[in-house]
Scaffold this motif. Structure first.
Motif, PDB file in Angstrom:
ATOM      1  N   LYS A 133       0.846  -1.190   0.000  1.00 51.72           N
ATOM      2  CA  LYS A 133       0.000   0.000   0.000  1.00 51.72           C
ATOM      3  C   LYS A 133       0.882   1.241   0.000  1.00 51.72           C
ATOM      4  N   CYS A 134       0.475   2.241  -0.753  1.00 52.25           N
ATOM      5  CA  CYS A 134       1.289   3.436  -0.954  1.00 52.25           C
ATOM      6  C   CYS A 134       0.523   4.690  -0.570  1.00 52.25           C
ATOM      7  N   ALA A 135       1.223   5.644   0.026  1.00 60.35           N
ATOM      8  CA  ALA A 135       0.639   6.935   0.392  1.00 60.35           C
ATOM      9  C   ALA A 135       1.772   7.902   0.700  1.00 60.35           C
ATOM     10  N   ASN A 136       1.559   9.170   0.361  1.00 61.94           N
ATOM     11  CA  ASN A 136       2.485  10.244   0.714  1.00 61.94           C
ATOM     12  C   ASN A 136       3.909   9.989   0.223  1.00 61.94           C
ATOM     13  N   GLY A 137       4.042   9.441  -0.990  1.00 61.44           N
ATOM     14  CA  GLY A 137       5.355   9.266  -1.589  1.00 61.44           C
ATOM     15  C   GLY A 137       6.126   8.048  -1.142  1.00 61.44           C
ATOM     16  N   GLY A 138       5.530   7.181  -0.355  1.00 65.08           N
ATOM     17  CA  GLY A 138       6.203   5.969   0.104  1.00 65.08           C
ATOM     18  C   GLY A 138       5.295   4.766  -0.019  1.00 65.08           C
ATOM     19  N   CYS A 139       5.879   3.567   0.066  1.00 64.04           N
ATOM     20  CA  CYS A 139       5.099   2.329   0.011  1.00 64.04           C
ATOM     21  C   CYS A 139       5.487   1.413   1.162  1.00 64.04           C
ATOM     22  N   ARG A 140       4.552   0.553   1.546  1.00 62.97           N
ATOM     23  CA  ARG A 140       4.755  -0.405   2.628  1.00 62.97           C
ATOM     24  C   ARG A 140       4.298  -1.779   2.146  1.00 62.97           C
ATOM     25  N   SER A 141       5.203  -2.752   2.226  1.00 60.81           N
ATOM     26  CA  SER A 141       4.869  -4.140   1.915  1.00 60.81           C
ATOM     27  C   SER A 141       4.743  -4.894   3.227  1.00 60.81           C
ATOM     28  N   GLU A 142       3.592  -5.495   3.436  1.00 60.51           N
ATOM     29  CA  GLU A 142       3.338  -6.226   4.682  1.00 60.51           C
ATOM     30  C   GLU A 142       2.962  -7.666   4.359  1.00 60.51           C
ATOM     31  N   LEU A 143       3.737  -8.611   4.880  1.00 64.42           N
ATOM     32  CA  LEU A 143       3.501 -10.032   4.663  1.00 64.42           C
ATOM     33  C   LEU A 143       3.005 -10.654   5.961  1.00 64.42           C
ATOM     34  N   PHE A 144       2.049 -11.578   5.841  1.00 61.93           N
ATOM     35  CA  PHE A 144       1.528 -12.260   7.027  1.00 61.93           C
ATOM     36  C   PHE A 144       1.104 -13.668   6.649  1.00 61.93           C
ATOM     37  N   GLY A 145       1.630 -14.669   7.380  1.00 60.83           N
ATOM     38  CA  GLY A 145       1.259 -16.053   7.146  1.00 60.83           C
ATOM     39  C   GLY A 145       0.895 -16.743   8.447  1.00 60.83           C
ATOM     40  N   TRP A 146       0.102 -17.819   8.335  1.00 62.37           N
ATOM     41  CA  TRP A 146      -0.343 -18.499   9.540  1.00 62.37           C
ATOM     42  C   TRP A 146      -0.435 -20.000   9.307  1.00 62.37           C
ATOM     43  N   ASP A 147      -0.273 -20.745  10.390  1.00 65.97           N
ATOM     44  CA  ASP A 147      -0.403 -22.202  10.372  1.00 65.97           C
ATOM     45  C   ASP A 147      -1.108 -22.601  11.664  1.00 65.97           C
ATOM     46  N   TYR A 148      -2.376 -22.966  11.550  1.00 61.63           N
ATOM     47  CA  TYR A 148      -3.176 -23.358  12.710  1.00 61.63           C
ATOM     48  C   TYR A 148      -3.482 -24.858  12.670  1.00 61.63           C
ATOM     49  N   SER A 149      -2.640 -25.624  11.944  1.00 61.49           N
ATOM     50  CA  SER A 149      -2.927 -27.037  11.739  1.00 61.49           C
ATOM     51  C   SER A 149      -2.650 -27.896  12.965  1.00 61.49           C
ATOM     52  N   THR A 150      -1.833 -27.412  13.913  1.00 60.49           N
ATOM     53  CA  THR A 150      -1.549 -28.164  15.129  1.00 60.49           C
ATOM     54  C   THR A 150      -2.524 -27.751  16.218  1.00 60.49           C
ATOM     55  N   LYS A 151      -3.276 -28.683  16.734  1.00 60.05           N
ATOM     56  CA  LYS A 151      -4.286 -28.380  17.728  1.00 60.05           C
ATOM     57  C   LYS A 151      -3.658 -27.720  18.956  1.00 60.05           C
ATOM     58  N   GLY A 152      -4.204 -26.574  19.341  1.00 65.87           N
ATOM     59  CA  GLY A 152      -3.717 -25.868  20.525  1.00 65.87           C
ATOM     60  C   GLY A 152      -2.561 -24.932  20.267  1.00 65.87           C
ATOM     61  N   ILE A 153      -2.092 -24.842  19.002  1.00 64.23           N
ATOM     62  CA  ILE A 153      -0.936 -24.012  18.666  1.00 64.23           C
ATOM     63  C   ILE A 153      -1.301 -23.039  17.541  1.00 64.23           C
ATOM     64  N   VAL A 154      -1.041 -21.762  17.753  1.00 62.63           N
ATOM     65  CA  VAL A 154      -1.166 -20.740  16.723  1.00 62.63           C
ATOM     66  C   VAL A 154       0.248 -20.317  16.324  1.00 62.63           C
ATOM     67  N   PHE A 155       0.604 -20.566  15.084  1.00 65.22           N
ATOM     68  CA  PHE A 155       1.930 -20.249  14.567  1.00 65.22           C
ATOM     69  C   PHE A 155       1.783 -19.195  13.474  1.00 65.22           C
TER      70      PHE A 155
END
Length: 328
Positions: A133-155
């Motif tokens: 996303k870009c604003a005011n002459g600059g840009c920001r790249s934001e990455l986010f990933g998740w793995d909730y496949s293990t019961k009881g664990i949020v990774f």
């Protein structure tokens, strides 16, 4: 309205097509279609009329909207907040506009996001999404990933890159922040049993992030930070960190870098690729009373965020928002 003697009553806000998807650091994004209706009465026309706003005129009293926030446990919190701004069809409204930052910047969410998202938002127990996303002459790249496949664990894992670049070879591309993070959180009652405690006390985390700068001609030089590992070509830099057993979170401290152009024939930066990989090693399939690693089987979980190339220029006409996503 006050000057003409018009009044409004029975003002209502209707939410439709509500979509919830996860964001970084446990945040939740909620996107919805919002329609406002009311009954308007004029001294010259005693008959009431109702309909959606078509002129961008707001009520003389402060309007509010109900924001419904959903957490991963299924709980719902309702927040009453003032509407951040008022728009109508004459304001150049983009139907793909999704959520709005406090500074008023809109971000597109309706573009196809591959396996992780689409018009319905990210889904699945293992996936990732990315947003430039870009604003005011600059840009920001934001990455986010998740793995909730293990019961009881949020990774979760992610990375951030903030830069500015006007597109001229003689001007440097300046990255003011480049960082990454990963974390593990137990959910529900996980962590109370002896087996769970053994798993949490022996987990291991690792995070890596990289940036590749591409050029159509001779690539510019890049002044990478001392902590970065640099590829043989010099066009890719990477940062990495790992933690001792039992540590549940890692954050790579933000660093800066910039391009240089000391050669008469050096080219400009056309695109950049921002990537991140989080790795979680867990002891699973343990015996009933584990006391040492050989009592369990070690399993590695990876969140690999391999984005497409973003446009490097942060000024018009290439400073538009971009999205990407997929399965981990």
């Amino acid at each position: 309205m006050k000057q003409t003697g018009e009044t409004r009553s029975d003002s209502r806000v209707t939410l439709d097509n509500v979509v919830v998807h996860p964001g970084p650091n446990g945040s939740v994004h909620v996107v919805a279609s919002v329609e406002r209706t009311w009954t308007q009465t004029s001294p010259d026309d005693p008959e009431s009329r109702s309909g959606p706003s078509t002129r961008g005129v707001v009520q003389p009293i402060e309007s509010t909207i109900s924001i419904h926030v959903f957490d991963r446990c299924g709980n719902v919190t309702e927040i009453q907040a003032p509407l951040p701004r008022y728009q109508d069809g004459t304001d150049g409204y983009d139907p793909c506009s999704g959520f709005v930052d406090p500074d008023g910047t809109q971000h597109e969410v309706c573009q196809d996001l591959g396996g992780a998202a689409g018009s319905g938002g990210p889904t699945g127990t293992k996936a990732w999404n990315a947003l430039k996303k870009c604003a005011n002459g600059g840009c920001r790249s934001e990455l986010f990933g998740w793995d909730y496949s293990t019961k009881g664990i949020v990774f979760e894992a992610g990375a951030v890159l903030i830069w500015a670049y006007n597109g001229f070879a003689s001007s440097p591309l300046k990255a003011s922040e480049w960082s990454a993070y990963t974390n593990v959180k137990p959910t529900g009652s996980f962590g109370k049993s002896k087996v769970d405690k053994f798993v949490l006390n022996n987990l291991r985390l690792e995070i890596k992030t990289s940036v590749t700068i591409s050029s159509l001609v001779l690539a510019p030089g890049i002044s990478w930070p001392p902590s970065a590992s640099v590829s043989e070509s010099g066009q890719t830099g990477s940062l990495s960190a790992n933690a001792e057993a039992g540590v549940r979170g890692i954050r790579i401290a933000p660093v800066k870098f910039s391009t240089t152009c000391d050669d008469l024939f050096c080219g400009k930066a056309n695109r950049l690729k921002h990537q991140a990989t989080g790795t979680l090693s867990l002891y699973e399939q343990c015996k009933s009373n584990p006391s040492k690693p050989k009592d369990c089987k070690i399993v590695s979980h990876n969140i690999s965020i391999q984005t497409k190339y973003w446009w490097a220029e942060t000024v018009w006409p290439l400073n538009y928002d971009e999205t990407d996503g997929g399965d981990t």
